[in-house]
Design an enzyme around this catalytic site. Sequence first.
Site, PDB file in Angstrom:
ATOM      1  N   SER A 151     -11.743  -5.561  18.034  1.00 62.46           N
ATOM      2  CA  SER A 151     -13.100  -5.633  18.108  1.00 62.46           C
ATOM      3  C   SER A 151     -13.637  -6.562  17.031  1.00 62.46           C
ATOM      4  CB  SER A 151     -13.644  -4.174  17.972  1.00 62.46           C
ATOM      5  OG  SER A 151     -15.007  -3.997  17.699  1.00 62.46           O
ATOM      6  N   TYR A 164     -14.086   3.307  13.220  1.00 63.49           N
ATOM      7  CA  TYR A 164     -13.565   2.466  14.163  1.00 63.49           C
ATOM      8  C   TYR A 164     -13.513   1.346  13.525  1.00 63.49           C
ATOM      9  CZ  TYR A 164     -13.833   0.092  18.667  1.00 63.49           C
ATOM     10  OH  TYR A 164     -13.548  -1.074  19.597  1.00 63.49           O
TER      11      TYR A 164
END
Length: 265
Positions: A151, A164
């Site tokens: 990501s 995350y």
Amino acid sequence: MSPSSHAPGPRRPTDAFARQVVMVTGAAGGIGSAIARAFAAEGATVAAVDLVEAPLRELAATVPKLLPYTADLTDEAATATTVKAVELQLGPIAVCVHAAGVLTAAPVAKTTTAQWKDMFAVNTEATFHVGREVARAMIPRRRGVIITIASNAAHVPRVDLAAYAASKAAADMFTRCLGLELAASNIRCNVICPGSADTAMLRASGQEPADAVAGAPDRWRLGIPLGRVAHPTDVAAAVLFLASDQARHITMQRWIVDGGASLTC
């Protein structure tokens, strides 16, 4: 949603991956299923792996040459068993795309230890389990491609996404270190870092596509210069290239596919 965020028109299959076995994890998710479909359209036999069974079976029912495998990749024994089953039933894995991941948005002060551990179990430990087991299978053959979907949050600080982002940053570095170790065995390892994509995960984080496009500078969240969120097929297209022979001299790289949102950080 901007019209430009819709799926691009159908592309002509080239059979670029004909007679190859491709394993895609997280295949029941938005990006994972797009990747699985893309490889199948190019002639590959796809082993679609996910924890949830029903969406996998629905995917297999609509995509020829795609076979579902249900597995908990946070379990190292289950991961090893799955990789062995794919190779026994379908043949040697030529490409592995690890797209499995979870996201829970919360400020650090309100993030529970269970949430932290869950994100690291899925986003980092499973990356290790999959990378290790696939590498063990590929090394004797001296060929293969491993791609991890991370990501852009792994490289740009985000409010409410510390756990995350940290877990994806770990997955990124693990994959590139793996690429260095496996280069002598002619195995390429790369990372693709999507930004906001039009998926259920985006909405689960509390955003809508329009929110991602506009950004929120007060939260260290830039907008998207291209003016649209990605369609999952945009990520799949990057995966197809990195997995192909056209990218045979590309390894240990991090590709950011985010419409310019992270300013290429």
